[in-house]
Motif scaffolding. Sequence first.
Motif, PDB file in Angstrom:
ATOM      1  N   LEU A   1       1.154  -1.105  -0.067  1.00 27.32           N
ATOM      2  CA  LEU A   1      -0.072   0.087   0.368  1.00 27.32           C
ATOM      3  C   LEU A   1       0.787   1.384  -0.016  1.00 27.32           C
ATOM      4  N   VAL A   2       1.966   1.140   0.965  1.00 23.14           N
ATOM      5  CA  VAL A   2       2.770   2.509   0.892  1.00 23.14           C
ATOM      6  C   VAL A   2       3.615   2.580  -0.459  1.00 23.14           C
ATOM      7  N   LEU A   3       3.758   1.692  -1.131  1.00 20.62           N
ATOM      8  CA  LEU A   3       4.489   1.802  -2.310  1.00 20.62           C
ATOM      9  C   LEU A   3       3.516   2.270  -3.417  1.00 20.62           C
ATOM     10  N   LEU A   4       2.321   1.659  -3.443  1.00 23.06           N
ATOM     11  CA  LEU A   4       1.331   2.372  -4.440  1.00 23.06           C
ATOM     12  C   LEU A   4       0.753   3.537  -4.031  1.00 23.06           C
ATOM     13  N   LYS A   5       0.811   4.022  -2.848  1.00 24.41           N
ATOM     14  CA  LYS A   5       0.272   5.591  -2.529  1.00 24.41           C
ATOM     15  C   LYS A   5       1.502   6.378  -2.824  1.00 24.41           C
ATOM     16  N   ASN A   6       2.708   6.087  -2.564  1.00 20.79           N
ATOM     17  CA  ASN A   6       3.794   7.018  -2.707  1.00 20.79           C
ATOM     18  C   ASN A   6       4.682   7.056  -3.755  1.00 20.79           C
ATOM     19  N   CYS A   7       4.893   5.960  -4.477  1.00 21.14           N
ATOM     20  CA  CYS A   7       5.992   5.722  -5.341  1.00 21.14           C
ATOM     21  C   CYS A   7       5.512   5.750  -6.778  1.00 21.14           C
ATOM     22  N   ASN A   8       6.238   6.716  -7.673  1.00 26.22           N
ATOM     23  CA  ASN A   8       6.036   6.699  -9.058  1.00 26.22           C
ATOM     24  C   ASN A   8       6.357   5.509  -9.816  1.00 26.22           C
ATOM     25  N   PHE A   9       6.044   5.320 -11.072  1.00 23.23           N
ATOM     26  CA  PHE A   9       6.494   4.313 -11.700  1.00 23.23           C
ATOM     27  C   PHE A   9       8.046   4.068 -11.953  1.00 23.23           C
ATOM     28  N   SER A  10       8.603   5.580 -12.364  1.00 21.20           N
ATOM     29  CA  SER A  10       9.926   5.679 -12.753  1.00 21.20           C
ATOM     30  C   SER A  10      10.860   5.276 -11.497  1.00 21.20           C
ATOM     31  N   LEU A  11      10.393   5.680 -10.316  1.00 22.08           N
ATOM     32  CA  LEU A  11      11.083   5.381  -9.189  1.00 22.08           C
ATOM     33  C   LEU A  11      10.926   3.936  -8.951  1.00 22.08           C
ATOM     34  N   PHE A  12      10.085   3.293  -8.840  1.00 26.66           N
ATOM     35  CA  PHE A  12       9.681   2.007  -8.788  1.00 26.66           C
ATOM     36  C   PHE A  12      10.601   1.167  -9.739  1.00 26.66           C
ATOM     37  N   LEU A  13      10.994   1.555 -10.950  1.00 22.61           N
ATOM     38  CA  LEU A  13      11.519   0.853 -12.017  1.00 22.61           C
ATOM     39  C   LEU A  13      13.150   0.980 -11.466  1.00 22.61           C
ATOM     40  N   LEU A  14      13.476   2.286 -10.908  1.00 22.35           N
ATOM     41  CA  LEU A  14      14.835   2.310 -10.674  1.00 22.35           C
ATOM     42  C   LEU A  14      15.277   1.427  -9.822  1.00 22.35           C
ATOM     43  N   TYR A  15      14.460   1.176  -8.443  1.00 22.93           N
ATOM     44  CA  TYR A  15      14.611   0.313  -7.574  1.00 22.93           C
ATOM     45  C   TYR A  15      14.336  -1.338  -7.537  1.00 22.93           C
ATOM     46  N   LEU A  16      13.686  -1.730  -8.618  1.00 26.27           N
ATOM     47  CA  LEU A  16      13.299  -2.824  -8.976  1.00 26.27           C
ATOM     48  C   LEU A  16      14.314  -3.928  -8.845  1.00 26.27           C
ATOM     49  N   PRO A  17      15.255  -3.597  -9.411  1.00 24.44           N
ATOM     50  CA  PRO A  17      16.511  -4.645  -9.255  1.00 24.44           C
ATOM     51  C   PRO A  17      16.923  -5.259  -7.863  1.00 24.44           C
ATOM     52  N   TYR A  18      16.808  -3.916  -6.951  1.00 19.51           N
ATOM     53  CA  TYR A  18      17.095  -4.266  -5.554  1.00 19.51           C
ATOM     54  C   TYR A  18      16.216  -5.228  -4.814  1.00 19.51           C
ATOM     55  N   LEU A  19      14.847  -4.884  -5.248  1.00 20.16           N
ATOM     56  CA  LEU A  19      13.760  -5.289  -4.694  1.00 20.16           C
ATOM     57  C   LEU A  19      13.399  -6.876  -5.049  1.00 20.16           C
ATOM     58  N   PHE A  20      13.773  -6.862  -6.424  1.00 20.40           N
ATOM     59  CA  PHE A  20      13.225  -8.243  -7.079  1.00 20.40           C
ATOM     60  C   PHE A  20      13.604  -9.696  -6.343  1.00 20.40           C
ATOM     61  N   PHE A  21      14.742  -9.743  -6.065  1.00 17.77           N
ATOM     62  CA  PHE A  21      15.431 -10.924  -5.374  1.00 17.77           C
ATOM     63  C   PHE A  21      14.789 -11.076  -4.057  1.00 17.77           C
ATOM     64  N   TYR A  22      14.585 -10.075  -3.284  1.00 20.15           N
ATOM     65  CA  TYR A  22      14.282 -10.121  -2.103  1.00 20.15           C
ATOM     66  C   TYR A  22      12.700 -10.385  -1.955  1.00 20.15           C
ATOM     67  N   GLU A  23      12.054  -9.870  -3.120  1.00 24.12           N
ATOM     68  CA  GLU A  23      10.513 -10.346  -3.215  1.00 24.12           C
ATOM     69  C   GLU A  23      10.211 -11.487  -3.668  1.00 24.12           C
ATOM     70  N   LEU A  24      11.218 -12.045  -4.472  1.00 27.82           N
ATOM     71  CA  LEU A  24      11.218 -13.320  -4.906  1.00 27.82           C
ATOM     72  C   LEU A  24      11.074 -14.402  -3.958  1.00 27.82           C
ATOM     73  N   LEU A  25      12.303 -14.190  -3.142  1.00 32.30           N
ATOM     74  CA  LEU A  25      12.298 -15.186  -2.142  1.00 32.30           C
ATOM     75  C   LEU A  25      11.298 -15.032  -1.051  1.00 32.30           C
ATOM     76  N   PHE A  26      10.832 -13.932  -0.724  1.00 25.32           N
ATOM     77  CA  PHE A  26       9.669 -13.543  -0.042  1.00 25.32           C
ATOM     78  C   PHE A  26       8.474 -14.403  -0.347  1.00 25.32           C
ATOM     79  N   TRP A  27       8.195 -14.209  -1.528  1.00 26.72           N
ATOM     80  CA  TRP A  27       6.774 -14.859  -2.162  1.00 26.72           C
ATOM     81  C   TRP A  27       6.958 -16.432  -2.199  1.00 26.72           C
ATOM     82  N   ILE A  28       7.996 -17.002  -2.508  1.00 27.83           N
ATOM     83  CA  ILE A  28       8.441 -18.335  -2.526  1.00 27.83           C
ATOM     84  C   ILE A  28       8.025 -18.895  -0.962  1.00 27.83           C
TER      85      ILE A  28
END
Length: 144
Positions: free
Chosen positions: A71-98
């Motif tokens: 929710l906090v990301l959806l509410k405050n983060c724009n798409f370009s900022l999200f894409l900028l940090y996506l490589p850092y978040l992807f691995f953590y989120e992948l492990l988290f969702w597994i």
Amino acid sequence: DEDFFMYYEDFDLGWRANLLGWRAYFNPSALAYHYRGASSNISGTRFLSGKYAFVRKSIDIRKHILVNRYLVLLKNCNFSLFLLYLPYLFFYELLFWIYMIIFDLRAGISIINLFKLRRRILNKRKIIFAKKIAKGRDIRKWII
């Protein structure tokens, strides 16, 4: 924000304040007291292990943590900022969702609440960014 019962509400408030031009300053002599104990004592622990780790929280608390982090990301983060940090978040989120799929599907299913709140959160997002425009700050870099 009434959509945040617990967890990430402080992060949301700080992010919104920053978007509106507020600044935070470090004061090493400042003291803060949190009465009735902390909502969770996570100092010195890891997310999936330790005395106060995610896996040891109640199912209701895990649901709030899961939904509010998005929710906090959806509410405050724009798409370009999200894409900028996506490589850092992807691995953590992948492990988290597994982990969530294998061990904690009940909490994982709570992500459906995010879709129920989506329109209301996006309307709040419009208000936040409209206030930023009204303050005369350069909004172009924040627009999706």
